[in-house]
Design a protein around this motif. Structure first.
Motif, mmCIF file in Angstrom:
data_model
loop_
_atom_site.group_PDB
_atom_site.id
_atom_site.type_symbol
_atom_site.label_atom_id
_atom_site.label_comp_id
_atom_site.label_asym_id
_atom_site.label_seq_id
_atom_site.Cartn_x
_atom_site.Cartn_y
_atom_site.Cartn_z
ATOM 1 N N TYR B 163 0.859 -1.065 0.166
ATOM 2 C CA TYR B 163 -0.077 -0.154 0.027
ATOM 3 C C TYR B 163 0.942 1.392 -0.053
ATOM 4 C CZ TYR B 163 -4.018 -3.195 1.231
ATOM 5 O OH TYR B 163 -4.881 -4.094 1.185
ATOM 6 N N LEU B 164 1.928 1.108 0.797
ATOM 7 C CA LEU B 164 2.666 2.449 0.965
ATOM 8 C C LEU B 164 3.970 2.208 -0.109
ATOM 9 C CD1 LEU B 164 2.310 2.302 4.901
ATOM 10 C CD2 LEU B 164 1.615 4.085 3.450
ATOM 11 N N GLY B 165 4.192 1.554 -0.951
ATOM 12 C CA GLY B 165 5.090 1.307 -1.676
ATOM 13 C C GLY B 165 6.590 0.789 -0.934
ATOM 14 N N ASN B 166 7.604 0.793 -1.797
ATOM 15 C CA ASN B 166 8.711 0.521 -1.216
ATOM 16 C C ASN B 166 9.546 1.672 -1.236
ATOM 17 O OD1 ASN B 166 8.913 -2.624 -0.625
ATOM 18 N ND2 ASN B 166 7.593 -2.367 -2.428
ATOM 19 N N ASN B 167 10.186 2.091 -0.327
ATOM 20 C CA ASN B 167 10.738 3.654 -0.309
ATOM 21 C C ASN B 167 12.232 3.603 -0.108
ATOM 22 O OD1 ASN B 167 7.975 5.155 0.015
ATOM 23 N ND2 ASN B 167 7.884 3.327 1.205
ATOM 24 N N ALA B 168 12.997 4.224 -0.711
ATOM 25 C CA ALA B 168 14.493 4.716 -0.552
ATOM 26 C C ALA B 168 14.836 6.053 -0.754
ATOM 27 C CB ALA B 168 15.379 3.717 -1.350
ATOM 28 N N GLY B 169 15.507 6.699 0.305
ATOM 29 C CA GLY B 169 15.855 7.957 0.034
ATOM 30 C C GLY B 169 17.327 8.285 0.087
ATOM 31 N N HIS B 170 17.605 9.413 -0.662
ATOM 32 C CA HIS B 170 19.078 9.716 -0.568
ATOM 33 C C HIS B 170 18.933 11.444 -0.470
ATOM 34 C CE1 HIS B 170 17.888 10.065 -4.968
ATOM 35 N NE2 HIS B 170 18.577 11.142 -4.797
ATOM 36 N N TRP B 171 20.061 11.782 -0.241
ATOM 37 C CA TRP B 171 20.151 13.391 -0.308
ATOM 38 C C TRP B 171 20.800 14.026 -1.423
ATOM 39 C CZ3 TRP B 171 18.074 15.918 3.686
ATOM 40 C CH2 TRP B 171 17.890 15.169 4.844
ATOM 41 N N GLU B 172 20.354 15.048 -1.696
ATOM 42 C CA GLU B 172 20.718 15.829 -2.852
ATOM 43 C C GLU B 172 20.953 17.226 -2.242
ATOM 44 O OE1 GLU B 172 18.399 15.703 -6.550
ATOM 45 O OE2 GLU B 172 18.549 13.419 -6.706
ATOM 46 N N GLY B 173 22.034 17.680 -1.762
ATOM 47 C CA GLY B 173 22.198 18.700 -0.981
ATOM 48 C C GLY B 173 21.394 18.733 0.194
ATOM 49 N N ASP B 174 20.582 19.554 0.555
ATOM 50 C CA ASP B 174 19.713 19.640 1.597
ATOM 51 C C ASP B 174 18.512 19.248 1.247
ATOM 52 O OD1 ASP B 174 21.780 20.451 3.396
ATOM 53 O OD2 ASP B 174 20.785 22.577 3.555
ATOM 54 N N THR B 175 18.268 18.562 0.297
ATOM 55 C CA THR B 175 16.867 18.089 -0.071
ATOM 56 C C THR B 175 17.135 16.340 0.028
ATOM 57 O OG1 THR B 175 16.695 19.590 -1.551
ATOM 58 C CG2 THR B 175 15.154 17.661 -1.981
ATOM 59 N N LEU B 176 16.047 15.831 0.938
ATOM 60 C CA LEU B 176 15.844 14.310 0.908
ATOM 61 C C LEU B 176 14.898 13.911 -0.276
ATOM 62 C CD1 LEU B 176 16.331 11.576 2.415
ATOM 63 C CD2 LEU B 176 14.277 12.136 3.782
ATOM 64 N N VAL B 177 15.626 13.105 -1.107
ATOM 65 C CA VAL B 177 14.609 12.364 -2.198
ATOM 66 C C VAL B 177 14.253 11.151 -1.921
ATOM 67 C CG1 VAL B 177 14.797 12.190 -4.793
ATOM 68 C CG2 VAL B 177 16.142 13.853 -3.854
ATOM 69 N N ILE B 178 13.004 11.034 -1.769
ATOM 70 C CA ILE B 178 12.520 9.626 -1.482
ATOM 71 C C ILE B 178 11.963 8.981 -2.837
ATOM 72 C CG2 ILE B 178 10.916 8.348 -0.072
ATOM 73 C CD1 ILE B 178 11.140 10.487 2.018
ATOM 74 N N GLU B 179 12.345 7.929 -3.206
ATOM 75 C CA GLU B 179 11.931 7.395 -4.323
ATOM 76 C C GLU B 179 10.982 6.183 -3.750
ATOM 77 O OE1 GLU B 179 14.718 7.827 -8.209
ATOM 78 O OE2 GLU B 179 15.824 7.466 -6.511
ATOM 79 N N SER B 180 9.808 5.826 -4.507
ATOM 80 C CA SER B 180 9.158 4.820 -4.262
ATOM 81 C C SER B 180 8.621 4.066 -5.394
ATOM 82 C CB SER B 180 7.858 5.362 -3.448
ATOM 83 O OG SER B 180 8.390 5.880 -2.668
ATOM 84 N N ASN B 181 8.488 2.624 -5.291
ATOM 85 C CA ASN B 181 7.642 1.837 -6.402
ATOM 86 C C ASN B 181 7.104 0.659 -5.651
ATOM 87 O OD1 ASN B 181 9.826 0.060 -5.625
ATOM 88 N ND2 ASN B 181 10.542 0.012 -7.559
ATOM 89 N N GLY B 182 6.759 -0.087 -6.577
ATOM 90 C CA GLY B 182 6.079 -1.563 -6.170
ATOM 91 C C GLY B 182 4.769 -1.263 -5.055
ATOM 92 N N PHE B 183 3.832 -0.585 -6.020
ATOM 93 C CA PHE B 183 2.508 -0.155 -5.100
ATOM 94 C C PHE B 183 1.471 -1.287 -5.505
ATOM 95 C CE2 PHE B 183 4.504 3.905 -5.516
ATOM 96 C CZ PHE B 183 4.238 4.513 -4.259
ATOM 97 N N LYS B 184 0.479 -1.519 -4.566
ATOM 98 C CA LYS B 184 -0.742 -2.290 -5.077
ATOM 99 C C LYS B 184 -1.351 -1.376 -6.148
ATOM 100 C CE LYS B 184 -1.230 -4.597 -0.769
ATOM 101 N NZ LYS B 184 -0.994 -5.920 -1.143
ATOM 102 N N ASP B 185 -2.481 -2.224 -6.686
ATOM 103 C CA ASP B 185 -2.903 -1.434 -7.790
ATOM 104 C C ASP B 185 -4.498 -1.279 -7.296
ATOM 105 O OD1 ASP B 185 -2.491 -1.721 -11.250
ATOM 106 O OD2 ASP B 185 -4.461 -1.112 -10.595
ATOM 107 N N SER B 186 -5.218 -0.406 -7.986
ATOM 108 C CA SER B 186 -6.352 0.056 -7.451
ATOM 109 C C SER B 186 -7.518 -1.096 -8.108
ATOM 110 C CB SER B 186 -6.936 1.351 -8.307
ATOM 111 O OG SER B 186 -6.607 2.517 -7.487
ATOM 112 N N ALA B 187 -6.761 -1.822 -9.079
ATOM 113 C CA ALA B 187 -7.797 -3.055 -9.785
ATOM 114 C C ALA B 187 -8.129 -3.950 -8.621
ATOM 115 C CB ALA B 187 -7.066 -3.385 -10.976
ATOM 116 N N ASP B 188 -7.428 -4.045 -7.676
ATOM 117 C CA ASP B 188 -7.652 -5.071 -6.583
ATOM 118 C C ASP B 188 -8.728 -4.423 -5.428
ATOM 119 O OD1 ASP B 188 -5.577 -6.450 -7.420
ATOM 120 O OD2 ASP B 188 -3.921 -5.691 -6.163
ATOM 121 N N GLY B 189 -8.990 -3.101 -5.779
ATOM 122 C CA GLY B 189 -10.297 -2.738 -4.864
ATOM 123 C C GLY B 189 -9.847 -2.143 -3.554
ATOM 124 N N ARG B 190 -8.479 -2.223 -3.366
ATOM 125 C CA ARG B 190 -8.140 -1.806 -2.188
ATOM 126 C C ARG B 190 -7.245 -0.773 -1.854
ATOM 127 N NH1 ARG B 190 -8.164 -7.708 -1.427
ATOM 128 N NH2 ARG B 190 -6.115 -7.656 -1.952
#
Lengths: 316, 324
Positions: B163-190
């Motif tokens: 539901y919340l995906g898979n999340n990994a973050g890294h720093w670009e200067g003072d910006t925390l960049v969080i990338e996420s993938n691997g979400f569930k799909d609305s087609a599952d109805g949830r």
């Protein structure tokens, strides 16, 4: 939802519980695989639910090699951040707050005995309904937990994507007028290198969906909990807990436990408890049979039938 | 209906909520800054700003209890907030998936399922962050939390859907960049993309750029890319302000996911107003009632269908008055 689907959910719940308890109970083999050190390469996180992953999720493995110093935070205090898996004690049950008592029997008052009868015979396991497990139950659980610790705030995150967060301060006291909750109202302070968490204002098993532990023991609205957490070295997280409940117990209940650090790079993963919460009308009350080993009995390994039974086996 | 649900339904009726639910009486006369809005929403800060706290490596620490700096005229719970007409760029498959959500799916959050990301980020409710060197978590109001690894790892190419995906973050200067993938799909109805029932696919990726320019502020620039349901990436920005020292996220037990809920809730989010809001009330309330969907009068035990207020009947609503 069709009966077939409800059956599937029900069986899933039962099967998960059985697997988990099997690993809780089967703790006496003493075989301890080698544990990678803190500098081991990151493992792929493994989700609960995969049969192959459950044993490693549940098993706190002892660190091999010289002890590594306790990490410390910016405030100089021990840093409890980590993914913690319970270290099993041979011959001691998991999920039973009476694990150190004769016959694993808690010191009930008369009111406590009545409350025990009620919770075990008339209340559905709150965790089976995906209700917050609360304190002290989570400390008695066989499931791992993860801690995020900052100097002012510590978060304990549990396996069902639930958590509690507690403020740390030398002068903090739990609010005696706070609303009652599953995790109560807590405040933490340091006693040298020991983090002391005080909790009050908990729900009562005789009125609310809360149990003291996995076995369905009761807890009352007079319960207070003092947790004394230490991290004696990098790989160990230790709890000395005192649960005082003058309503249901004749004396404060002491509970001591140690967790081991999971290999670096492993952490909790998402667990959507409520997905499997559609068959709650079919879940009976109580924890089921508690065996002479003090463990909740649903994990007794038994040969599976050659042919799975039909719905009639479940009385639906 | 189980007895505890009957009891809760009765307790949620008019007398208990008379001051909160419009159907029970007069519209609330409290100003927007008081009541639930005052508790849930952030206020612009005044005076000089303090610098952001930093960790041993010099990165900003995002730890804190964060309250939304709501934008006047912009909807909440709507990922199209910053798009013209609040219209998302649906693909053909996206339009079908939206219809499915509107007509076939009961709001997953109303069932106490994990609300998902980025939906929780579009919420009007506060959240808390605990930030340590290798691990960060967002703690949300309904008790879910989202884990982020900060240990340098890359996202797996094909992780288990969550539901919340898979999340990994890294720093670009003072910006925390969080990338996420691997979400569930609305087609599952949830899983919904936001409160408004927009669809989210398992092919989606999310990039969040978090900054804490000073102690009091937390800013987000979000890009949601979903080649299945949308024809182009969706961009979304938001800001939060640090809560007061004595404010923190309280316990909330979302515990009313039962067959009864499934039988009684209608699918879809209900009417979405021209302002892009699903709506919290008939009088322009911009936040929900508190305590959120309370059960048995306890402020920490709640239903998940707190978003159902005036634009959609709640199962616990009292029957309409005769002649009303």
């Amino acid at each position: 939802m069709s009966m077939k689907n409800e059956m599937r959910v029900l069986v899933t719940i039962a099967a998960s519980a059985a697997v988990i308890t099997t690993f809780l109970v089967a703790s006496s083999d003493g075989a301890t695989p080698a544990t990678p050190g803190a500098d081991a390469p990151a493992e792929k996180a493994v989700a609960l639910g995969s049969d192959a992953s459950i044993e490693s999720l549940m098993r706190g493995e002892e660190h091999q090699g010289p002890a590594v110093a306790t990490p410390r935070g910016a405030d100089g205090k021990p840093d409890f951040t980590g993914f913690w898996r319970p270290v099993r004690e041979k011959g001691k049950p998991g999920g039973n707050l009476g694990k150190d008592y004769p016959d694993f029997r808690l010191p009930y008052t008369e009111a406590g005995k009545r409350a025990e009868q009620y919770s075990k015979n008339h209340t559905v396991d709150p965790e089976a309904l995906c209700i917050l497990g609360g304190i002290p139950r989570h400390n008695g659980s066989g499931l791992p937990f993860e801690v995020l610790h900052t100097p002012q705030r510590i978060g304990f995150t549990y396996n069902y994507t639930t958590s509690r967060r507690i403020s740390i301060g030398q002068d903090l006291k739990p609010d005696a007028n706070a609303p009652r909750r599953y995790f109560g109202t807590s405040a933490a302070h340091w006693d040298r290198d020991t983090l002391v968490i005080e909790t009050i204002r908990l729900f009562d098993s005789s009125h609310d969906s809360i149990w003291l532990d996995e076995n369905g023991d009761p807890t009352s609205n007079e319960t207070s909990v003092i947790e004394r957490w230490t991290r004696p070295d990098f790989h160990h997280f230790r709890l000395e807990m005192t649960v005082s409940d003058p309503k249901y117990f004749t004396e404060p209940v002491k509970f001591i436990r140690t967790w081991a650090a999971a290999p670096e790079g492993r952490g909790q993963t998402e667990y959507a408890c409520n997905e499997a919460n559609l068959a709650i009308g079919n879940i009976g009350p109580g924890a089921g049979v508690i065996g002479p080993d003090g463990n909740r009995g649903y994990g007794k390994p038994a040969p599976l039938p050659a042919q799975p039974p039909g719905p009639e086996a479940y009385g639906l | 209906m189980p007895s505890f649900l009957r009891r809760a339904a009765l307790l949620l009726s008019c007398p208990a909520l008379a001051a909160l639910v419009s159907a029970c009486g007069s519209p609330p006369s409290v100003p927007a800054s008081a009541g639930p809005a005052g508790l849930l929403l952030g206020k612009p800060t005044t005076g000089s700003s303090e610098s952001a706290p930093r960790d041993a490596e010099g990165h900003p620490l995002l730890t804190g209890y964060w309250k939304l700096l709501r934008e006047e005229g912009k909807p909440d719970g709507n990922l199209a907030k910053d798009l013209p007409g609040f219209a998302l760029p649906y693909s053909e498959a996206g339009r079908k998936a939206l219809q499915y959500n509107l007509t076939q799916t009961i709001d997953p959050e109303a069932r106490c399922l994990i609300s998902g990301s980025p939906r929780l980020t579009t919420s009007v409710l506060p959240f808390e962050i605990l930030h340590t060197p290798k691990r960060l978590a967002f703690f949300y109001y309904l008790s879910w939390h989202r884990w982020v690894w900060l240990d340098g790892r890359k996202l797996e190419a094909d992780p288990d859907p969550a539901y919340l995906g898979n999340n990994a973050g890294h720093w670009e200067g003072d910006t925390l960049v969080i990338e996420s993938n691997g979400f569930k799909d609305s087609a599952d109805g949830r899983l919904w993309l936001d409160d408004n029932g927009n669809p989210q696919s398992s092919s989606a990726t999310l990039v969040e750029r978090w900054t804490r320019p000073d102690r009091q502020h937390l800013n987000l620039e979000l890009t949601y890319t979903d080649p299945v349901y949308y024809t182009q990436p969706v961009r979304y920005t938001r800001s939060w302000v640090l809560g007061a020292a004595d404010e923190q996220l309280a316990e909330f037990s979302c515990e009313w996911n039962t067959p009864w809920v499934l039988e009684h809730l209608e699918p879809g989010p209900g009417h979405i107003g021209a302002d892009g809001n699903r709506g919290f009330g008939p009088h322009g309330e911009v936040v929900p009632d508190l305590p959120l969907g309370a059960v048995d009068g306890a402020d920490s035990r709640g239903t998940g269908y707190w978003l159902y207020r005036r634009n959609k009947p709640k199962p616990s609503d009292p029957p309409p008055e005769q002649g009303a």
